[in-house]
Design a protein around this motif. Structure first.
Motif, PDB file in Angstrom:
ATOM      1  N   LEU A 182     -32.182 -11.078 -38.470  1.00 12.13           N
ATOM      2  CA  LEU A 182     -31.703 -11.684 -38.117  1.00 12.13           C
ATOM      3  C   LEU A 182     -31.471 -11.127 -36.613  1.00 12.13           C
ATOM      4  O   LEU A 182     -31.490 -11.659 -35.709  1.00 12.13           O
ATOM      5  CB  LEU A 182     -29.353 -11.191 -38.402  1.00 12.13           C
TER       6      LEU A 182
ATOM      7  N   ARG B   3     -25.228 -18.903 -46.108  1.00 13.88           N
ATOM      8  CA  ARG B   3     -24.900 -18.932 -44.658  1.00 13.88           C
ATOM      9  C   ARG B   3     -25.184 -20.637 -44.084  1.00 13.88           C
ATOM     10  O   ARG B   3     -24.098 -20.250 -42.966  1.00 13.88           O
ATOM     11  CB  ARG B   3     -26.969 -18.657 -44.369  1.00 13.88           C
TER      12      ARG B   3
ATOM     13  N   GLY C  60     -22.755 -14.264 -45.773  1.00  6.32           N
ATOM     14  CA  GLY C  60     -23.754 -15.887 -45.856  1.00  6.32           C
ATOM     15  C   GLY C  60     -24.692 -15.432 -46.958  1.00  6.32           C
ATOM     16  O   GLY C  60     -25.414 -16.346 -47.013  1.00  6.32           O
ATOM     17  N   LEU C  61     -24.949 -13.776 -46.946  1.00  6.61           N
ATOM     18  CA  LEU C  61     -26.046 -13.408 -48.177  1.00  6.61           C
ATOM     19  C   LEU C  61     -25.503 -13.089 -49.682  1.00  6.61           C
ATOM     20  O   LEU C  61     -26.322 -12.826 -50.430  1.00  6.61           O
ATOM     21  CB  LEU C  61     -26.770 -12.549 -46.736  1.00  6.61           C
TER      22      LEU C  61
ATOM     23  N   ARG D 239     -22.214 -13.953 -41.225  1.00  5.45           N
ATOM     24  CA  ARG D 239     -23.915 -13.900 -41.162  1.00  5.45           C
ATOM     25  C   ARG D 239     -24.295 -13.155 -42.635  1.00  5.45           C
ATOM     26  O   ARG D 239     -24.744 -14.259 -43.274  1.00  5.45           O
ATOM     27  CB  ARG D 239     -24.605 -14.026 -40.274  1.00  5.45           C
ATOM     28  N   MET D 240     -24.093 -12.149 -42.480  1.00  5.54           N
ATOM     29  CA  MET D 240     -24.825 -11.233 -43.213  1.00  5.54           C
ATOM     30  C   MET D 240     -24.137 -11.180 -44.526  1.00  5.54           C
ATOM     31  O   MET D 240     -23.926 -11.126 -45.911  1.00  5.54           O
ATOM     32  CB  MET D 240     -24.515  -9.830 -43.078  1.00  5.54           C
TER      33      MET D 240
ATOM     34  N   ASP E  82     -21.554 -12.365 -36.417  1.00 11.01           N
ATOM     35  CA  ASP E  82     -22.879 -11.639 -37.659  1.00 11.01           C
ATOM     36  C   ASP E  82     -22.494 -10.979 -38.794  1.00 11.01           C
ATOM     37  O   ASP E  82     -23.541 -11.320 -39.612  1.00 11.01           O
ATOM     38  CB  ASP E  82     -24.191 -10.730 -36.347  1.00 11.01           C
TER      39      ASP E  82
ATOM     40  N   ASP F 260     -26.624 -18.258 -51.203  1.00  7.91           N
ATOM     41  CA  ASP F 260     -26.767 -18.064 -49.813  1.00  7.91           C
ATOM     42  C   ASP F 260     -26.465 -19.858 -49.415  1.00  7.91           C
ATOM     43  O   ASP F 260     -26.360 -20.780 -50.002  1.00  7.91           O
ATOM     44  CB  ASP F 260     -28.337 -19.083 -50.036  1.00  7.91           C
TER      45      ASP F 260
ATOM     46  N   VAL G  42     -21.364 -20.589 -42.860  1.00 10.84           N
ATOM     47  CA  VAL G  42     -20.848 -20.274 -43.006  1.00 10.84           C
ATOM     48  C   VAL G  42     -21.346 -19.876 -40.930  1.00 10.84           C
ATOM     49  O   VAL G  42     -20.429 -20.386 -39.766  1.00 10.84           O
ATOM     50  CB  VAL G  42     -21.101 -18.410 -42.563  1.00 10.84           C
ATOM     51  N   ASP G  43     -21.807 -20.394 -40.830  1.00 10.03           N
ATOM     52  CA  ASP G  43     -23.189 -20.905 -39.477  1.00 10.03           C
ATOM     53  C   ASP G  43     -21.954 -22.631 -39.024  1.00 10.03           C
ATOM     54  O   ASP G  43     -21.962 -22.397 -37.852  1.00 10.03           O
ATOM     55  CB  ASP G  43     -24.303 -21.324 -39.756  1.00 10.03           C
TER      56      ASP G  43
ATOM     57  N   GLY H 219     -30.989  -8.174 -44.400  1.00 13.41           N
ATOM     58  CA  GLY H 219     -30.507  -9.830 -43.341  1.00 13.41           C
ATOM     59  C   GLY H 219     -30.157  -9.334 -42.306  1.00 13.41           C
ATOM     60  O   GLY H 219     -30.664  -9.969 -41.566  1.00 13.41           O
TER      61      GLY H 219
END
Ligand code: ADP
Ligand code: TYD
Length: 206
Positions: free
Chosen positions: A173, A113, A106-107, A102-103, A99, A111, A116-117, A169
Protein backbone atom coordinates in the motif's frame (compact mmCIF):
# COMPACT_ATOMS: atom_id res chain seq x y z
CA UNK A 1 -7.60 28.00 7.21
CA UNK A 2 -6.86 24.41 6.25
CA UNK A 3 -5.88 21.88 8.89
CA UNK A 4 -3.72 18.84 8.36
CA UNK A 5 -4.97 15.25 8.48
CA UNK A 6 -2.28 12.77 9.58
CA UNK A 7 -2.94 9.05 10.16
CA UNK A 8 -0.91 6.24 11.75
CA UNK A 9 -1.06 2.71 10.37
CA UNK A 10 0.65 -0.62 11.02
CA UNK A 11 0.07 -4.07 12.45
CA UNK A 12 -1.18 -4.59 16.01
CA UNK A 13 1.53 -3.80 18.57
CA UNK A 14 3.69 -1.81 16.14
CA UNK A 15 3.69 1.17 18.50
CA UNK A 16 1.05 3.39 16.84
CA UNK A 17 -0.70 4.50 20.02
CA UNK A 18 2.59 5.06 21.89
CA UNK A 19 3.97 7.17 19.04
CA UNK A 20 0.82 9.13 18.24
CA UNK A 21 0.52 10.26 21.88
CA UNK A 22 4.17 11.36 21.94
CA UNK A 23 3.75 13.24 18.65
CA UNK A 24 0.61 14.99 19.94
CA UNK A 25 2.46 16.17 23.07
CA UNK A 26 5.47 17.36 21.10
CA UNK A 27 3.38 19.27 18.56
CA UNK A 28 1.26 20.86 21.30
CA UNK A 29 4.42 21.92 23.18
CA UNK A 30 5.55 23.76 20.05
CA UNK A 31 2.23 25.60 19.82
CA UNK A 32 0.19 23.51 17.38
CA UNK A 33 -3.53 22.94 17.91
CA UNK A 34 -3.87 19.15 17.84
CA UNK A 35 -6.87 16.80 17.89
CA UNK A 36 -5.91 13.22 18.80
CA UNK A 37 -8.37 10.56 17.71
CA UNK A 38 -8.61 6.91 16.65
CA UNK A 39 -10.53 4.34 14.64
CA UNK A 40 -12.73 2.48 14.97
CA UNK A 41 -14.19 5.23 17.17
CA UNK A 42 -13.38 8.89 17.63
CA UNK A 43 -16.99 10.10 17.98
CA UNK A 44 -19.72 8.89 20.37
CA UNK A 45 -21.58 6.93 17.67
CA UNK A 46 -18.41 5.42 16.24
CA UNK A 47 -17.27 4.35 19.72
CA UNK A 48 -20.53 2.39 20.04
CA UNK A 49 -19.82 0.67 16.72
CA UNK A 50 -16.28 -0.03 17.97
CA UNK A 51 -17.69 -2.28 20.67
CA UNK A 52 -19.78 -4.15 18.09
CA UNK A 53 -16.80 -4.88 15.84
CA UNK A 54 -14.00 -5.51 18.33
CA UNK A 55 -15.72 -7.56 21.04
CA UNK A 56 -17.22 -11.01 20.83
CA UNK A 57 -16.78 -14.08 18.65
CA UNK A 58 -14.40 -13.82 15.64
CA UNK A 59 -17.26 -15.14 13.45
CA UNK A 60 -19.77 -12.64 14.78
CA UNK A 61 -19.92 -10.71 11.44
CA UNK A 62 -19.44 -11.72 7.84
CA UNK A 63 -16.58 -9.99 6.03
CA UNK A 64 -19.04 -7.83 4.08
CA UNK A 65 -21.01 -6.76 7.17
CA UNK A 66 -17.76 -5.86 8.86
CA UNK A 67 -16.82 -3.55 5.96
CA UNK A 68 -20.18 -1.79 6.37
CA UNK A 69 -19.72 -1.41 10.14
CA UNK A 70 -16.18 0.01 9.88
CA UNK A 71 -17.31 2.37 7.11
CA UNK A 72 -20.37 3.48 9.10
CA UNK A 73 -18.13 4.24 12.08
CA UNK A 74 -15.72 6.15 9.82
CA UNK A 75 -18.49 8.23 8.25
CA UNK A 76 -19.72 9.35 11.68
CA UNK A 77 -16.16 10.06 12.85
CA UNK A 78 -15.46 12.08 9.69
CA UNK A 79 -18.69 14.12 9.95
CA UNK A 80 -18.59 14.81 13.67
CA UNK A 81 -14.89 14.97 14.55
CA UNK A 82 -12.39 15.05 11.67
CA UNK A 83 -13.91 17.48 9.15
CA UNK A 84 -14.99 20.06 11.77
CA UNK A 85 -11.47 20.02 13.28
CA UNK A 86 -9.84 20.46 9.86
CA UNK A 87 -12.23 23.33 9.12
CA UNK A 88 -11.04 25.00 12.34
CA UNK A 89 -7.46 24.67 11.09
CA UNK A 90 -6.43 22.01 13.61
CA UNK A 91 -3.96 19.17 13.07
CA UNK A 92 -5.89 15.88 13.26
CA UNK A 93 -3.80 12.87 14.36
CA UNK A 94 -5.74 9.65 13.83
CA UNK A 95 -4.70 6.15 15.00
CA UNK A 96 -5.81 4.01 11.98
CA UNK A 97 -8.10 5.08 9.11
CA UNK A 98 -9.23 3.70 5.74
CA UNK A 99 -5.89 1.97 5.02
CA UNK A 100 -6.71 -0.40 7.91
CA UNK A 101 -9.98 -1.38 6.22
CA UNK A 102 -8.15 -1.85 2.89
CA UNK A 103 -5.85 -4.28 4.72
CA UNK A 104 -7.87 -6.07 7.41
CA UNK A 105 -11.24 -6.29 5.63
CA UNK A 106 -9.81 -6.08 2.11
CA UNK A 107 -7.27 -8.90 2.43
CA UNK A 108 -7.79 -11.11 5.47
CA UNK A 109 -10.97 -12.99 4.47
CA UNK A 110 -10.62 -13.24 0.71
CA UNK A 111 -9.97 -10.46 -1.80
CA UNK A 112 -12.55 -7.80 -0.91
CA UNK A 113 -10.38 -4.79 -1.68
CA UNK A 114 -12.63 -3.78 -4.60
CA UNK A 115 -15.70 -3.59 -2.33
CA UNK A 116 -13.74 -1.68 0.32
CA UNK A 117 -12.58 0.88 -2.25
CA UNK A 118 -16.03 1.30 -3.81
CA UNK A 119 -17.65 1.91 -0.44
CA UNK A 120 -14.82 4.28 0.50
CA UNK A 121 -15.30 6.44 -2.58
CA UNK A 122 -19.07 6.42 -2.10
CA UNK A 123 -19.20 7.21 1.63
CA UNK A 124 -15.81 8.61 2.75
CA UNK A 125 -13.99 10.10 -0.24
CA UNK A 126 -11.20 11.60 1.85
CA UNK A 127 -7.60 10.42 2.14
CA UNK A 128 -5.14 11.63 4.79
CA UNK A 129 -2.62 14.34 3.86
CA UNK A 130 0.13 12.20 5.40
CA UNK A 131 0.21 8.59 6.68
CA UNK A 132 2.92 7.28 9.00
CA UNK A 133 3.24 3.50 8.48
CA UNK A 134 5.11 1.89 11.38
CA UNK A 135 6.66 -1.26 9.94
CA UNK A 136 8.11 -4.19 11.89
CA UNK A 137 8.37 -7.97 12.15
CA UNK A 138 4.96 -9.34 13.29
CA UNK A 139 6.61 -11.60 15.89
CA UNK A 140 7.73 -8.48 17.78
CA UNK A 141 4.38 -6.72 17.33
CA UNK A 142 2.38 -9.74 18.48
CA UNK A 143 4.51 -10.25 21.58
CA UNK A 144 3.98 -6.58 22.46
CA UNK A 145 0.23 -6.69 21.73
CA UNK A 146 -0.33 -9.88 23.75
CA UNK A 147 1.11 -8.19 26.84
CA UNK A 148 -2.06 -6.10 26.96
CA UNK A 149 -5.16 -7.83 28.33
CA UNK A 150 -8.37 -6.31 26.92
CA UNK A 151 -11.82 -7.43 25.81
CA UNK A 152 -10.98 -6.32 22.25
CA UNK A 153 -9.61 -9.62 21.01
CA UNK A 154 -11.47 -10.39 17.80
CA UNK A 155 -8.57 -9.34 15.58
CA UNK A 156 -5.56 -10.09 17.75
CA UNK A 157 -6.74 -13.71 17.98
CA UNK A 158 -6.04 -14.12 14.25
CA UNK A 159 -2.35 -14.53 15.11
CA UNK A 160 0.98 -14.20 13.41
CA UNK A 161 0.13 -15.53 9.93
CA UNK A 162 -2.50 -12.81 9.45
CA UNK A 163 -0.15 -10.15 10.79
CA UNK A 164 2.53 -11.27 8.31
CA UNK A 165 0.01 -10.87 5.49
CA UNK A 166 -0.97 -7.46 6.87
CA UNK A 167 2.66 -6.32 7.02
CA UNK A 168 3.25 -7.25 3.38
CA UNK A 169 -0.06 -5.63 2.43
CA UNK A 170 0.78 -2.38 4.20
CA UNK A 171 4.18 -2.21 2.45
CA UNK A 172 2.48 -2.75 -0.91
CA UNK A 173 0.00 0.00 0.00
CA UNK A 174 2.93 2.34 0.74
CA UNK A 175 4.04 1.84 -2.88
CA UNK A 176 0.52 2.32 -4.19
CA UNK A 177 0.05 5.59 -2.24
CA UNK A 178 3.69 6.70 -2.31
CA UNK A 179 2.64 10.37 -2.39
CA UNK A 180 1.27 10.25 1.18
CA UNK A 181 2.50 7.10 3.01
CA UNK A 182 5.91 7.24 4.76
CA UNK A 183 7.37 3.99 6.12
CA UNK A 184 9.06 4.15 9.54
CA UNK A 185 11.13 1.28 10.99
CA UNK A 186 9.31 0.47 14.26
CA UNK A 187 11.76 -2.14 15.55
CA UNK A 188 13.97 0.48 17.22
CA UNK A 189 13.70 2.06 20.66
CA UNK A 190 10.76 4.37 21.36
CA UNK A 191 12.75 7.64 21.33
CA UNK A 192 14.50 6.87 18.03
CA UNK A 193 11.21 6.01 16.33
CA UNK A 194 9.62 9.19 17.77
CA UNK A 195 12.43 11.40 16.45
CA UNK A 196 12.12 9.85 12.99
CA UNK A 197 8.34 10.41 12.95
CA UNK A 198 8.67 14.02 14.16
CA UNK A 199 11.15 14.78 11.35
CA UNK A 200 8.71 13.43 8.73
CA UNK A 201 5.79 15.37 10.19
CA UNK A 202 7.73 18.64 10.50
CA UNK A 203 8.82 18.29 6.87
CA UNK A 204 5.18 17.78 5.92
CA UNK A 205 3.96 20.78 7.94
CA UNK A 206 6.69 23.12 6.64
P1 ADP B 1 -0.26 -0.33 18.74
O1 ADP B 1 -1.05 0.88 19.11
O2 ADP B 1 0.37 -0.22 17.39
O3 ADP B 1 -0.97 -1.62 18.91
P2 ADP B 1 1.23 0.22 21.21
O4 ADP B 1 1.71 1.63 21.08
O5 ADP B 1 0.03 -0.02 22.06
O6 ADP B 1 1.00 -0.39 19.73
O7 ADP B 1 2.46 -0.66 21.67
C1 ADP B 1 2.30 -2.03 22.05
C2 ADP B 1 3.21 -2.33 23.25
O8 ADP B 1 4.59 -2.22 22.87
C3 ADP B 1 3.03 -1.37 24.41
O9 ADP B 1 3.13 -2.11 25.60
C4 ADP B 1 4.16 -0.37 24.27
O10 ADP B 1 4.56 0.15 25.52
C5 ADP B 1 5.26 -1.22 23.65
N1 ADP B 1 6.13 -0.47 22.71
C6 ADP B 1 5.76 0.48 21.83
N2 ADP B 1 6.80 0.92 21.10
C7 ADP B 1 7.88 0.22 21.51
C8 ADP B 1 9.28 0.21 21.14
N3 ADP B 1 9.77 1.01 20.16
N4 ADP B 1 10.09 -0.65 21.77
C9 ADP B 1 9.59 -1.48 22.74
N5 ADP B 1 8.31 -1.52 23.15
C10 ADP B 1 7.44 -0.68 22.56
P1 TYD C 1 -6.58 -0.78 17.38
O1 TYD C 1 -7.35 -0.32 18.55
O2 TYD C 1 -5.77 0.23 16.64
O3 TYD C 1 -5.67 -2.00 17.84
P2 TYD C 1 -4.12 -2.10 18.04
O4 TYD C 1 -3.73 -1.06 19.06
O5 TYD C 1 -3.95 -3.50 18.54
O6 TYD C 1 -3.46 -1.88 16.72
O7 TYD C 1 -7.53 -1.48 16.33
C1 TYD C 1 -8.26 -2.57 16.74
C2 TYD C 1 -8.35 -3.59 15.65
O8 TYD C 1 -9.27 -3.15 14.64
C3 TYD C 1 -7.04 -3.90 14.95
O9 TYD C 1 -6.79 -5.28 15.09
C4 TYD C 1 -7.32 -3.57 13.52
C5 TYD C 1 -8.81 -3.58 13.40
N1 TYD C 1 -9.35 -2.69 12.36
C6 TYD C 1 -9.91 -3.26 11.22
O10 TYD C 1 -9.96 -4.49 11.08
N2 TYD C 1 -10.44 -2.45 10.24
C7 TYD C 1 -10.44 -1.08 10.36
O11 TYD C 1 -10.93 -0.38 9.45
C8 TYD C 1 -9.85 -0.51 11.53
C9 TYD C 1 -9.84 0.99 11.70
C10 TYD C 1 -9.33 -1.34 12.52
Amino acid sequence: MAGRFITFEGIDGSGKSTQIHTLAETLRASGHDVVLTREPGGSPGAEEIRRLVLEGDPDRWSAETEILLFTAARRDHLERTILPALARGQIVLCDRFADSTRMYQGLSRGDLRGIVDQLHSLMIGREPDLTILIDMDPAIGLARAKSRATAEERFEDFGEALQKQMRAGFLALANEFSDRIRVIDGARDIDTVAADILARVEADLA
